[in-house]
Design an enzyme around this catalytic site. Structure first.
Site, PDB file in Angstrom:
ATOM      1  N   CYS A 382       0.838  -1.207   0.000  1.00  0.00           N
ATOM      2  CA  CYS A 382       0.000   0.000   0.000  1.00  0.00           C
ATOM      3  C   CYS A 382       0.870   1.252   0.000  1.00  0.00           C
ATOM      4  O   CYS A 382       1.696   1.447   0.892  1.00  0.00           O
ATOM      5  CB  CYS A 382      -0.917  -0.008   1.233  1.00  0.00           C
ATOM      6  N   CYS A 385       0.619   3.317   3.187  1.00  0.00           N
ATOM      7  CA  CYS A 385       1.403   2.760   4.298  1.00  0.00           C
ATOM      8  C   CYS A 385       2.880   3.091   4.107  1.00  0.00           C
ATOM      9  O   CYS A 385       3.577   3.465   5.055  1.00  0.00           O
ATOM     10  CB  CYS A 385       1.207   1.247   4.379  1.00  0.00           C
TER      11      CYS A 385
END
Length: 462
Positions: A382, A385
């Site tokens: 991600c 993230c």
């Protein structure tokens, strides 16, 4: 971009090595070299264009029936272009040069896709080439009022008519009656986007041989990092039908977002008023929100999903097959069932505890913790993230020895269902605080993921 840089850009001699900012605009000018001795104004004329969704060309022959004519059979010869080679040749060309090449090659059979966001730079660039051009846009029926006003401003500023494409009313009616106005919050945005955007685009492109987009590599590292400046469209068909019948031009592929904005400011180009409210990537009103400083621009799109591929389907050819295999039915990102992934793990620090499934279950079950815990639920693929990795590690180092433990739990793949059901996972990253003497974790509610904001959250609850 300074004004002096814009002057170089206008001269046509600048390349992307010298200036990473490309642009667009729509004018109808006649080549003055064709009438050098006559007044320009007397030859100004409005370009007549067919609609974007025009029918396919017909090749009916017109031969007098009374006079039989013998026509030798001649094999049709279609000139083909090696667009991979052309993309390499134009890799370091300026956006203006790329735009000129596209308009010169396809004439009235190419159009600019305008979303009402910063790709107004494409229209400005087209205007600067001095060549005729066309602009179309998808009106989904769910755009912000500011976007509709911006469309009107752009038409008046450039003296053009944007060719609008609308979704099929019957399909929209069936979706809304069957699932309601906001079903995408529950089952993902793909179905709504397919009806309101992808299918209207497909109809529009059927009347063209090429289209021009405002895609940039830095817009979405997960799906747009490798887009070329020109390519055979991998997903849609053009007027001649079949694979390879449509060419896709991305003049600003190699331009960074800040350079786009420098150019727009230098050229005094009108922009959507939503940009001043923190909106960068602008789509439909229910699915777009402003982003905070430091957040990636695509984080404001479909924020309730943890999709690895933040795309609506207009550029689905960007998503590689192996990435598509990682998307489940509702458009949310997921790794394969065994939880494996080819990307490296993140949030690695001696002050960070990596929790297993059993570890996070024990943490959630205990009602009398010795120490409070701060835990991030994440997926290493991600991009959001990844963006907060530095600040989270810095926070862990800062809290070392303070009595607050900092951990991480990888919540994608086969752990995702559990995390959604038991740990309040909505999208990646989700940050939880497990306080002492509490039966349930507290979810961090803000999108601010800098060290100071996270520290304030911890201090308020510790």
């Amino acid at each position: 971009m300074a004004l002096s840089a814009s002057s170089s850009f206008l001269s046509g001699s600048i390349t992307l090595h010298e200036l990473k900012a490309p642009w667009i605009s729509s004018v109808r000018l006649l080549d003055q070299s064709l009438v050098p001795s006559l007044p320009w104004d007397s030859y100004r004329r409005r370009l007549s264009v067919k609609p974007v969704c025009a029918e396919l060309r017909r090749s009916d022959s017109v031969v007098p029936l009374a006079a039989p004519v013998l026509v030798p059979e001649v094999e049709d010869r279609v000139e083909t272009e090696d667009y991979e080679r052309l993309a390499k040749e134009l890799e370091h060309a300026s956006p203006l040069e790329i735009m000129y090449k596209a308009l010169e090659k396809f004439g009235n059979d190419i159009a600019i896709a305008f979303s009402g966001a910063e790709d107004v730079a494409l229209i400005e660039c087209a205007k600067l080439t001095g060549r005729p051009f066309r602009v179309f846009s998808l009106d989904t029926g769910r755009l912000n009022p500011e976007t509709y006003r911006f469309f009107d401003t752009v038409e008046k500023h450039y003296d053009i008519h944007i060719e609008y494409m609308f979704p099929d009313a019957v399909e929209v009616q069936a979706l809304v009656r069957g699932k309601g106005l906001f079903s995408f919050y529950e089952d993902g945005h793909q179905e709504c986007c397919r009806i309101r955007k992808v299918r209207p685009l497909r109809r529009a492109l059927k009347g063209l041989r090429a289209w021009i987009t405002g895609q940039r590599k830095d817009q979405s590292p997960g799906t747009r990092a490798e887009i070329p400046v020109v390519q055979v469209d991998p997903s849609f068909e053009g007027m001649n039908g079949g694979v390879g019948s449509l060419v896709k031009w991305n003049p600003v592929a190699n331009v960074e977002g800040r350079d786009i904005w420098n150019f727009l400011q230098a050229m005094n180009v009108p922009v959507n008023s939503l940009h001043s409210q923190g909106y960068i990537s602008i789509g439909c009103e229910p699915c777009t929100r402003s982003v905070l400083p430091g957040q990636h621009e695509r984080e404001g799109r479909w924020w309730w999903e943890d999709a690895k591929a933040k795309e609506c389907g207009l550029h689905k050819g960007n998503i590689k097959k192996e990435e598509v295999a990682q998307l489940n039915g509702n458009g949310n990102g997921a790794t394969p069932a065994n939880g494996s992934a080819t990307v490296s793990d993140i949030f690695n620090s001696q002050n960070l505890v990596s929790l297993s499934r059993a570890g996070i279950e024990n943490l959630a079950r205990l009602e009398d913790l010795r120490e409070p815990w701060l835990v991030v639920l994440y997926a290493p693929w991600c991009q959001f993230c990844q963006a907060m990795e530095g600040s989270y590690i810095e926070l862990a180092d800062k809290l070392a020895g303070s009595g607050v433990r900092v951990g991480k739990f990888r919540a994608d793949g086969e752990q995702k269902e559990y995390a959604q059901r038991e740990l309040q996972l909505g999208s990646f990253p989700t940050i939880l605080f497990f306080p002492k003497h509490s039966s349930s974790p507290i979810k961090y509610p803000s999108e601010k993921r800098d060290v100071d904001s996270l520290t304030a959250f911890v201090n308020a609850l510790r």
